[in-house]
Design a protein around this motif. Structure first.
Motif, PDB file in Angstrom:
ATOM      1  N   GLU A 163       4.481   1.381  -0.091  1.00  7.30           N
ATOM      2  CA  GLU A 163       4.296   2.080   1.189  1.00  7.30           C
ATOM      3  C   GLU A 163       4.908   3.487   1.173  1.00  7.30           C
ATOM      4  O   GLU A 163       5.578   3.897   2.119  1.00  7.30           O
ATOM      5  N   ILE A 164       4.641   4.221   0.105  1.00  7.46           N
ATOM      6  CA  ILE A 164       5.190   5.577   0.028  1.00  7.46           C
ATOM      7  C   ILE A 164       4.573   6.506   1.062  1.00  7.46           C
ATOM      8  O   ILE A 164       5.118   7.568   1.358  1.00  7.46           O
ATOM      9  N   ARG A 165       3.462   6.087   1.644  1.00  5.33           N
ATOM     10  CA  ARG A 165       2.847   6.896   2.702  1.00  5.33           C
ATOM     11  C   ARG A 165       3.778   7.014   3.907  1.00  5.33           C
ATOM     12  O   ARG A 165       3.596   7.885   4.755  1.00  5.33           O
ATOM     13  N   GLN A 166       4.768   6.143   4.001  1.00  4.35           N
ATOM     14  CA  GLN A 166       5.687   6.160   5.133  1.00  4.35           C
ATOM     15  C   GLN A 166       6.970   6.940   4.831  1.00  4.35           C
ATOM     16  O   GLN A 166       7.909   6.894   5.603  1.00  4.35           O
ATOM     17  N   ARG A 167       6.999   7.651   3.726  1.00  2.73           N
ATOM     18  CA  ARG A 167       8.188   8.420   3.338  1.00  2.73           C
ATOM     19  C   ARG A 167       7.899   9.908   3.436  1.00  2.73           C
ATOM     20  O   ARG A 167       6.806  10.325   3.762  1.00  2.73           O
ATOM     21  N   GLY A 168       8.870  10.694   3.095  1.00  2.00           N
ATOM     22  CA  GLY A 168       8.696  12.140   3.000  1.00  2.00           C
ATOM     23  C   GLY A 168       9.009  12.864   4.290  1.00  2.00           C
ATOM     24  O   GLY A 168       9.388  12.260   5.298  1.00  2.00           O
ATOM     25  N   PRO A 169       8.821  14.191   4.271  1.00  2.00           N
ATOM     26  CA  PRO A 169       9.216  15.005   5.431  1.00  2.00           C
ATOM     27  C   PRO A 169       8.352  14.771   6.665  1.00  2.00           C
ATOM     28  O   PRO A 169       8.792  15.041   7.778  1.00  2.00           O
ATOM     29  N   ALA A 170       7.137  14.253   6.486  1.00  2.00           N
ATOM     30  CA  ALA A 170       6.267  14.037   7.643  1.00  2.00           C
ATOM     31  C   ALA A 170       6.306  12.577   8.077  1.00  2.00           C
ATOM     32  O   ALA A 170       5.345  12.055   8.646  1.00  2.00           O
ATOM     33  N   LEU A 212       6.506   9.298   9.940  1.00  2.00           N
ATOM     34  CA  LEU A 212       6.201   8.951  11.327  1.00  2.00           C
ATOM     35  C   LEU A 212       6.740   7.556  11.635  1.00  2.00           C
ATOM     36  O   LEU A 212       7.120   6.804  10.741  1.00  2.00           O
ATOM     37  N   ASP A 213       6.708   7.199  12.874  1.00  2.00           N
ATOM     38  CA  ASP A 213       7.152   5.890  13.314  1.00  2.00           C
ATOM     39  C   ASP A 213       6.291   4.809  12.646  1.00  2.00           C
ATOM     40  O   ASP A 213       5.090   5.005  12.416  1.00  2.00           O
ATOM     41  N   ALA A 214       6.876   3.657  12.348  1.00  2.00           N
ATOM     42  CA  ALA A 214       6.182   2.560  11.672  1.00  2.00           C
ATOM     43  C   ALA A 214       4.944   2.103  12.444  1.00  2.00           C
ATOM     44  O   ALA A 214       3.997   1.575  11.840  1.00  2.00           O
ATOM     45  N   SER A 215       4.910   2.306  13.746  1.00  2.00           N
ATOM     46  CA  SER A 215       3.757   1.880  14.546  1.00  2.00           C
ATOM     47  C   SER A 215       2.482   2.625  14.160  1.00  2.00           C
ATOM     48  O   SER A 215       1.376   2.170  14.439  1.00  2.00           O
ATOM     49  N   VAL A 216       2.606   3.771  13.497  1.00  2.00           N
ATOM     50  CA  VAL A 216       1.457   4.554  13.043  1.00  2.00           C
ATOM     51  C   VAL A 216       0.754   3.848  11.876  1.00  2.00           C
ATOM     52  O   VAL A 216      -0.433   4.054  11.650  1.00  2.00           O
ATOM     53  N   TYR A 217       1.496   2.994  11.189  1.00  2.00           N
ATOM     54  CA  TYR A 217       0.997   2.381   9.958  1.00  2.00           C
ATOM     55  C   TYR A 217       0.696   0.890  10.123  1.00  2.00           C
ATOM     56  O   TYR A 217       0.940   0.091   9.233  1.00  2.00           O
ATOM     57  N   LEU A 218       0.128   0.510  11.236  1.00  2.00           N
ATOM     58  CA  LEU A 218      -0.188  -0.893  11.472  1.00  2.00           C
ATOM     59  C   LEU A 218      -1.336  -1.380  10.595  1.00  2.00           C
ATOM     60  O   LEU A 218      -1.362  -2.523  10.150  1.00  2.00           O
ATOM     61  N   LYS A 219      -2.287  -0.489  10.347  1.00  2.00           N
ATOM     62  CA  LYS A 219      -3.421  -0.847   9.484  1.00  2.00           C
ATOM     63  C   LYS A 219      -2.926  -0.864   8.027  1.00  2.00           C
ATOM     64  O   LYS A 219      -2.185   0.021   7.611  1.00  2.00           O
ATOM     65  N   PRO A 220      -3.343  -1.891   7.245  1.00  2.00           N
ATOM     66  CA  PRO A 220      -2.901  -1.945   5.843  1.00  2.00           C
ATOM     67  C   PRO A 220      -3.300  -0.691   5.070  1.00  2.00           C
ATOM     68  O   PRO A 220      -4.332  -0.077   5.341  1.00  2.00           O
ATOM     69  N   CYS A 221      -2.497  -0.345   4.116  1.00  2.00           N
ATOM     70  CA  CYS A 221      -2.765   0.801   3.247  1.00  2.00           C
ATOM     71  C   CYS A 221      -4.079   0.573   2.513  1.00  2.00           C
ATOM     72  O   CYS A 221      -4.260  -0.430   1.821  1.00  2.00           O
ATOM     73  N   GLY A 222      -5.019   1.488   2.656  1.00  2.00           N
ATOM     74  CA  GLY A 222      -6.331   1.367   2.010  1.00  2.00           C
ATOM     75  C   GLY A 222      -6.237   1.338   0.499  1.00  2.00           C
ATOM     76  O   GLY A 222      -7.048   0.674  -0.163  1.00  2.00           O
ATOM     77  N   ILE A 223      -5.273   2.033  -0.058  1.00  2.00           N
ATOM     78  CA  ILE A 223      -5.098   2.025  -1.512  1.00  2.00           C
ATOM     79  C   ILE A 223      -4.660   0.635  -1.966  1.00  2.00           C
ATOM     80  O   ILE A 223      -5.196   0.079  -2.934  1.00  2.00           O
TER      81      ILE A 223
END
Length: 172
Positions: free
Chosen positions: A94-101, A103-114
């Motif tokens: 779940e590296i999409r949830q890291r970095g300077p941008a 966002l709150d975990a609620s943004v990532y409710l849908k499973p990672c497409g990758i």
């Protein structure tokens, strides 16, 4: 996806053991010699196959390894999982949830497409390996290989296999 060299060695050894007569065994050192591998390296993988119920290890002077079940009941997936483990090759962190941008975990409710795509590919890969039986691999080799290769391999197995003594002739 990259599988370790141990998978190749394990499959070749299982295929070689499919040619062993009846209850006879083949020493691990002989298989290491046949494939130009370190005996200690190969024994580690043979032990994994034994722990997984693919091979049987027979102790003693006539000991060695043999298939624990018929080659028709051993798949390439069985061997790969015994050596590499059951974890999928791709593990989403779940590296999409890291970095300077971030966002709150609620943004990532849908499973990672990758992750979804990689796990779908993993299922297809495993299904193909589950369809590939050790007996089929051996039969295809026997049908398609150069006769000199078949003769050399059969002679090697014949020379190195250790027949098992029947229980009525064993000394106490």
């Amino acid at each position: 996806m990259k599988l370790g060299e141990g998978v190749e060695a394990a499959i070749h050894c299982a295929a070689m053991l499919a040619g062993v007569d009846g209850a006879a065994t083949l020493p691990g050192a002989a298989m290491a010699e046949a494939f130009g591998l370190s005996p200690s390296y190969l024994l580690k993988h043979l032990n994994m196959l034994t722990t997984s119920g693919i091979l049987e290890s027979v102790p003693g002077p006539y000991g060695g390894y043999r298939l624990a079940r018929p080659a028709e009941r051993i798949t390439l997936l069985d061997i790969v999982l015994a050596v590499e483990g059951r974890e999928p090759a791709f593990r989403c962190a779940e590296i999409r949830q890291r970095g300077p941008a971030k966002l709150d975990a609620s943004v990532y409710l849908k499973p990672c497409g990758i992750n979804v795509a990689m796990l779908k590919a993993e299922r297809a890969y495993r299904a193909a390996l589950a369809d590939a039986r050790l007996s089929d691999i051996v039969a295809e080799y026997t049908a398609d290989a150069d006769p000199r290769s078949i003769a050399a391999n059969c002679a090697f197995v014949e020379r190195h296999q250790r027949p098992q003594k029947s229980s009525s002739t064993k000394q106490a």
